[in-house]
Scaffold this active site. Structure first.
Site, PDB file in Angstrom:
ATOM      1  N   GLY A  50     -17.787 -12.582  37.673  1.00 56.94           N
ATOM      2  CA  GLY A  50     -19.025 -13.022  37.044  1.00 56.94           C
ATOM      3  C   GLY A  50     -19.483 -11.926  36.109  1.00 56.94           C
ATOM      4  O   GLY A  50     -18.679 -11.362  35.368  1.00 56.94           O
ATOM      5  N   GLU A  51     -20.721 -11.574  36.200  1.00 61.77           N
ATOM      6  CA  GLU A  51     -21.277 -10.499  35.372  1.00 61.77           C
ATOM      7  C   GLU A  51     -21.747  -9.388  36.320  1.00 61.77           C
ATOM      8  O   GLU A  51     -22.707  -9.567  37.059  1.00 61.77           O
ATOM      9  CB  GLU A  51     -22.415 -11.076  34.523  1.00 61.77           C
ATOM     10  CG  GLU A  51     -23.035 -10.097  33.581  1.00 61.77           C
ATOM     11  CD  GLU A  51     -22.021  -9.346  32.721  1.00 61.77           C
ATOM     12  OE1 GLU A  51     -21.095  -9.982  32.163  1.00 61.77           O
ATOM     13  OE2 GLU A  51     -22.135  -8.118  32.631  1.00 61.77           O
ATOM     14  N   SER A  52     -21.029  -8.259  36.260  1.00 61.93           N
ATOM     15  CA  SER A  52     -21.285  -7.222  37.265  1.00 61.93           C
ATOM     16  C   SER A  52     -22.706  -6.671  37.202  1.00 61.93           C
ATOM     17  O   SER A  52     -23.287  -6.327  38.237  1.00 61.93           O
ATOM     18  CB  SER A  52     -20.263  -6.094  37.141  1.00 61.93           C
ATOM     19  OG  SER A  52     -20.304  -5.533  35.853  1.00 61.93           O
ATOM     20  N   CYS A  82     -12.457  -9.049  39.831  1.00 63.85           N
ATOM     21  CA  CYS A  82     -13.003  -8.840  38.482  1.00 63.85           C
ATOM     22  C   CYS A  82     -14.376  -8.149  38.552  1.00 63.85           C
ATOM     23  O   CYS A  82     -14.430  -6.978  38.894  1.00 63.85           O
ATOM     24  CB  CYS A  82     -13.026 -10.143  37.714  1.00 63.85           C
ATOM     25  SG  CYS A  82     -13.067  -9.860  35.940  1.00 63.85           S
ATOM     26  N   ILE A 137     -10.061 -12.278  32.662  1.00 66.08           N
ATOM     27  CA  ILE A 137     -11.169 -12.712  31.807  1.00 66.08           C
ATOM     28  C   ILE A 137     -12.113 -11.525  31.606  1.00 66.08           C
ATOM     29  O   ILE A 137     -12.792 -11.104  32.549  1.00 66.08           O
ATOM     30  CB  ILE A 137     -11.946 -13.893  32.436  1.00 66.08           C
ATOM     31  CG1 ILE A 137     -10.984 -15.057  32.736  1.00 66.08           C
ATOM     32  CG2 ILE A 137     -13.080 -14.347  31.511  1.00 66.08           C
ATOM     33  CD1 ILE A 137     -11.607 -16.168  33.560  1.00 66.08           C
ATOM     34  N   ARG A 138     -12.112 -10.972  30.394  1.00 68.96           N
ATOM     35  CA  ARG A 138     -12.904  -9.749  30.134  1.00 68.96           C
ATOM     36  C   ARG A 138     -12.767  -8.780  31.316  1.00 68.96           C
ATOM     37  O   ARG A 138     -13.754  -8.299  31.891  1.00 68.96           O
ATOM     38  CB  ARG A 138     -14.369 -10.100  29.858  1.00 68.96           C
ATOM     39  CG  ARG A 138     -14.548 -10.843  28.536  1.00 68.96           C
ATOM     40  CD  ARG A 138     -15.994 -11.170  28.241  1.00 68.96           C
ATOM     41  NE  ARG A 138     -16.542 -12.099  29.208  1.00 68.96           N
ATOM     42  CZ  ARG A 138     -16.303 -13.413  29.218  1.00 68.96           C
ATOM     43  NH1 ARG A 138     -15.520 -13.944  28.304  1.00 68.96           N
ATOM     44  NH2 ARG A 138     -16.832 -14.186  30.130  1.00 68.96           N
ATOM     45  N   HIS A 175      -8.243 -13.116  38.568  1.00 69.43           N
ATOM     46  CA  HIS A 175      -8.934 -14.204  39.282  1.00 69.43           C
ATOM     47  C   HIS A 175      -7.957 -15.163  39.965  1.00 69.43           C
ATOM     48  O   HIS A 175      -7.685 -16.247  39.429  1.00 69.43           O
ATOM     49  CB  HIS A 175      -9.739 -15.038  38.281  1.00 69.43           C
ATOM     50  CG  HIS A 175     -10.922 -14.351  37.697  1.00 69.43           C
ATOM     51  ND1 HIS A 175     -12.178 -14.420  38.242  1.00 69.43           N
ATOM     52  CD2 HIS A 175     -11.045 -13.594  36.586  1.00 69.43           C
ATOM     53  CE1 HIS A 175     -13.034 -13.743  37.500  1.00 69.43           C
ATOM     54  NE2 HIS A 175     -12.367 -13.227  36.493  1.00 69.43           N
ATOM     55  N   GLU A 177      -8.538 -17.149  42.235  1.00 68.34           N
ATOM     56  CA  GLU A 177      -9.262 -18.398  42.550  1.00 68.34           C
ATOM     57  C   GLU A 177      -9.231 -19.388  41.388  1.00 68.34           C
ATOM     58  O   GLU A 177      -9.604 -20.543  41.555  1.00 68.34           O
ATOM     59  CB  GLU A 177     -10.700 -18.074  42.983  1.00 68.34           C
ATOM     60  CG  GLU A 177     -11.665 -17.645  41.882  1.00 68.34           C
ATOM     61  CD  GLU A 177     -11.459 -16.213  41.369  1.00 68.34           C
ATOM     62  OE1 GLU A 177     -10.493 -15.547  41.783  1.00 68.34           O
ATOM     63  OE2 GLU A 177     -12.280 -15.778  40.546  1.00 68.34           O
TER      64      GLU A 177
HETATM   65  N1  GLN Z   1     -16.720  -8.325  32.087  1.00 71.66           N
HETATM   66  C1  GLN Z   1     -17.419  -8.661  33.295  1.00 71.66           C
HETATM   67  C2  GLN Z   1     -18.255  -7.483  33.768  1.00 71.66           C
HETATM   68  O1  GLN Z   1     -18.169  -6.420  33.251  1.00 71.66           O
HETATM   69  C3  GLN Z   1     -16.450  -9.104  34.384  1.00 71.66           C
HETATM   70  C4  GLN Z   1     -15.788 -10.394  33.982  1.00 71.66           C
HETATM   71  C5  GLN Z   1     -15.314 -11.238  35.130  1.00 71.66           C
HETATM   72  O2  GLN Z   1     -15.716 -11.090  36.274  1.00 71.66           O
HETATM   73  N2  GLN Z   1     -14.495 -12.211  34.781  1.00 71.66           N
HETATM   74  O3  GLN Z   1     -19.007  -7.645  34.680  1.00 71.66           O
END
Ligand code: GLN
Length: 194
Positions: A50-52, A82, A137-138, A175, A177
């Protein structure tokens, strides 16, 4: 006799629903974790992608931090995917967020750059036979570890670890999942109840 594991998935932000689906299709009993007390009822925890920065903010708002640090140090299994890897790190190259410092890893966020922010690649994962499809993903990458961190997988372009284990703690940049391959989920389930 097979053991029915009870797994918690931190359900504050991110792709926790996909983890829950995959765990349930592998026969695990799963709970969404939204409050610290709920951790007492599970055998292990997944911190999703997600977004850390948001996940860490919510961890602090809901007072998870000290309990997670304490449980991790006492052998409670935790797997971060991630953003979850970023949350578990000791140190980040970025100033934000302020990670939980559960694992002796230094992590660089968004390590593959903007041009290639999402891609899929087959990887080798120590302890699992054959190749594994990994969705990035990023994604973050591990740039440093202490000697007691086991490197389970190295990404071929950056030649840096994307899966690491330190005792009861597991972190992956990618990921599982979001694929149909549940072998890393099974790997984590095998770390529970030991
Ligand atoms: N780029 C996101 C972050 O820095 C992580 C991306 C992800 O969990 N797919 O939190």
């Amino acid at each position: 006799m097979s053991i029915l594991h009870h797994v918690g998935v931190l359900a504050l932000q991110g792709d926790y629903a996909e983890h829950i689906d995959m765990l349930e299709s592998n026969g695990a009993n799963v709970s969404e974790i939204r409050l610290p007390d709920q951790l007492d009822e599970v055998d292990g925890l997944i911190i999703p992608g997600g977004e850390s920065t948001t996940i860490v903010q919510l961890i602090d708002i809901y007072n998870f931090r000290s309990k997670l640090v304490d449980m991790a140090s006492k052998g409670f299994p935790i797997w971060g995917t991630c953003a979850g890897m970023i949350v578990m790190a000791n140190e980040l190259t970025d100033k934000r967020p302020s990670p939980l410092q559960l694992m002796d890893i230094k992590v660089s966020r968004n390590a593959f750059g903007r041009q290639i922010d999402s891609f899929e690649e087959n990887i080798i994962f120590s302890g699992v036979e054959g190749e594994i499809p990994a969705v990035f993903i990023r994604a973050p990458i591990v740039i440093d570890t202490s000697a007691d961190v086991e490197i389970l997988s190295v990404e071929e372009h950056l030649s840096k670890p994307v899966a690491v284990k330190q005792g009861n703690l597991l972190a992956t940049s990618f990921h599982p999942e979001l694929t149909n391959d549940s072998r890393i989920h099974k790997y984590f389930l095998s770390m529970l109840g030991k």
